[in-house]
Design a protein around this motif. Structure first.
Motif, PDB file in Angstrom:
ATOM      1  N   LYS A  18       0.842  -1.204   0.000  1.00 24.55           N
ATOM      2  CA  LYS A  18       0.000   0.000   0.000  1.00 24.55           C
ATOM      3  C   LYS A  18       0.878   1.255   0.000  1.00 24.55           C
ATOM      4  O   LYS A  18       0.620   2.204  -0.749  1.00 24.55           O
ATOM      5  N   LEU A  19       1.927   1.240   0.813  1.00 26.75           N
ATOM      6  CA  LEU A  19       2.835   2.382   0.859  1.00 26.75           C
ATOM      7  C   LEU A  19       3.552   2.580  -0.469  1.00 26.75           C
ATOM      8  O   LEU A  19       3.723   3.705  -0.937  1.00 26.75           O
ATOM      9  N   ALA A  20       3.963   1.474  -1.096  1.00 26.09           N
ATOM     10  CA  ALA A  20       4.647   1.567  -2.387  1.00 26.09           C
ATOM     11  C   ALA A  20       3.739   2.215  -3.437  1.00 26.09           C
ATOM     12  O   ALA A  20       4.194   3.038  -4.243  1.00 26.09           O
ATOM     13  N   LYS A  21       2.469   1.867  -3.410  1.00 22.19           N
ATOM     14  CA  LYS A  21       1.517   2.473  -4.350  1.00 22.19           C
ATOM     15  C   LYS A  21       1.325   3.964  -4.050  1.00 22.19           C
ATOM     16  O   LYS A  21       1.221   4.778  -4.964  1.00 22.19           O
ATOM     17  N   GLN A  22       1.293   4.304  -2.767  1.00 26.35           N
ATOM     18  CA  GLN A  22       1.168   5.712  -2.379  1.00 26.35           C
ATOM     19  C   GLN A  22       2.402   6.504  -2.811  1.00 26.35           C
ATOM     20  O   GLN A  22       2.295   7.638  -3.268  1.00 26.35           O
ATOM     21  N   ILE A  23       3.575   5.883  -2.674  1.00 26.32           N
ATOM     22  CA  ILE A  23       4.818   6.532  -3.107  1.00 26.32           C
ATOM     23  C   ILE A  23       4.789   6.767  -4.612  1.00 26.32           C
ATOM     24  O   ILE A  23       5.118   7.857  -5.090  1.00 26.32           O
ATOM     25  N   ALA A  24       4.390   5.750  -5.358  1.00 25.41           N
ATOM     26  CA  ALA A  24       4.319   5.891  -6.822  1.00 25.41           C
ATOM     27  C   ALA A  24       3.370   7.017  -7.222  1.00 25.41           C
ATOM     28  O   ALA A  24       3.680   7.818  -8.110  1.00 25.41           O
ATOM     29  N   ALA A  25       2.228   7.106  -6.543  1.00 26.51           N
ATOM     30  CA  ALA A  25       1.256   8.169  -6.862  1.00 26.51           C
ATOM     31  C   ALA A  25       1.819   9.548  -6.510  1.00 26.51           C
ATOM     32  O   ALA A  25       1.668  10.503  -7.288  1.00 26.51           O
ATOM     33  N   ALA A  26       2.463   9.654  -5.362  1.00 28.69           N
ATOM     34  CA  ALA A  26       3.040  10.940  -4.952  1.00 28.69           C
ATOM     35  C   ALA A  26       4.170  11.348  -5.898  1.00 28.69           C
ATOM     36  O   ALA A  26       4.313  12.527  -6.244  1.00 28.69           O
ATOM     37  N   ARG A  27       4.963  10.377  -6.341  1.00 27.76           N
ATOM     38  CA  ARG A  27       6.031  10.675  -7.295  1.00 27.76           C
ATOM     39  C   ARG A  27       5.459  11.188  -8.609  1.00 27.76           C
ATOM     40  O   ARG A  27       6.003  12.108  -9.217  1.00 27.76           O
ATOM     41  N   GLU A  28       4.355  10.595  -9.057  1.00 30.03           N
ATOM     42  CA  GLU A  28       3.719  11.055 -10.298  1.00 30.03           C
ATOM     43  C   GLU A  28       3.208  12.486 -10.145  1.00 30.03           C
ATOM     44  O   GLU A  28       3.349  13.302 -11.051  1.00 30.03           O
ATOM     45  N   ARG A  29       2.617  12.782  -8.986  1.00 31.19           N
ATOM     46  CA  ARG A  29       2.153  14.159  -8.747  1.00 31.19           C
ATOM     47  C   ARG A  29       3.337  15.126  -8.721  1.00 31.19           C
ATOM     48  O   ARG A  29       3.249  16.231  -9.255  1.00 31.19           O
ATOM     49  N   LEU A  30       4.441  14.701  -8.129  1.00 25.22           N
ATOM     50  CA  LEU A  30       5.640  15.538  -8.086  1.00 25.22           C
ATOM     51  C   LEU A  30       6.173  15.767  -9.499  1.00 25.22           C
ATOM     52  O   LEU A  30       6.510  16.898  -9.872  1.00 25.22           O
ATOM     53  N   LYS A  31       6.216  14.710 -10.313  1.00 21.53           N
ATOM     54  CA  LYS A  31       6.692  14.844 -11.692  1.00 21.53           C
ATOM     55  C   LYS A  31       5.833  15.833 -12.489  1.00 21.53           C
ATOM     56  O   LYS A  31       6.341  16.583 -13.315  1.00 21.53           O
TER      57      LYS A  31
END
Length: 172
Positions: free
Chosen positions: A57-70
């Motif tokens: 779940k955390l890995a998916k949250q990290i991926a989503a936050a990274r996409e928002r940052l990008k």
């Protein structure tokens, strides 16, 4: 022998692009989630063969936050000023210290305002932007504005491109 008229037609001012990620809150979120995930990796033990790692779940949250940052990336495109415009700008920002060429408090922002062709910014807008950016981002932009005016232009070497091209077996 080269013809100066043709050389002048081909000559273009130096340009440089500085990518900045503006979603500082998303960068913090990625860091927070990464720390949380690192803590789980040290402590979690599966209690069955079908157990799911809670880090998923955390890995998916990290991926989503990274996409928002990008998505918050903005490219700042800078172009060198001509000799006279640069000289006039230096003269407009004299230093109180006779050992310095310009005022370090005012010149870098003024230079950035003059060099940034995308997005176009006034000195007031640069000051407003600098209230949001951190020191590293401000330094990166100001250094790029200086570099685009001071660095000589050469053909940069690309390690990545060279290694890919060297690995090609078809000879092309």
């Amino acid at each position: 022998m080269p013809d100066i008229t043709e050389i002048l037609k081909r000559a273009k001012p130096r340009e440089k692009t500085v990518p900045l990620y503006l979603a500082g809150d998303e960068a913090a979120e990625v860091e927070r989630l990464e720390a949380e995930l690192a803590g789980l990796s040290d402590t979690w033990q599966p209690d069955s063969l079908g157990a799911k790692h809670p880090g998923e779940k955390l890995a998916k949250q990290i991926a989503a936050a990274r996409e928002r940052l990008k998505k918050s990336k903005v490219d700042f495109r800078l172009r060198a000023l001509g000799r006279l415009a640069y000289s006039d700008l230096v003269a407009a920002h004299p230093s109180k210290d006779k050992n310095q060429l310009w005022d370090p408090a005012t010149f870098p922002q003024a230079l950035l305002a003059e060099c940034c062709i995308e997005p176009v910014m006034s000195a007031e807008q640069v000051a407003e932007l600098f209230e949001v950016l951190n020191e590293g981002q401000r330094t990166e932009l100001c250094q790029a504005a200086y570099d685009v005016n001071a660095e000589a232009t050469s053909v940069p070497f690309s390690v990545s491109a060279s290694s890919i091209l060297a690995s090609l077996t078809d000879g092309k």
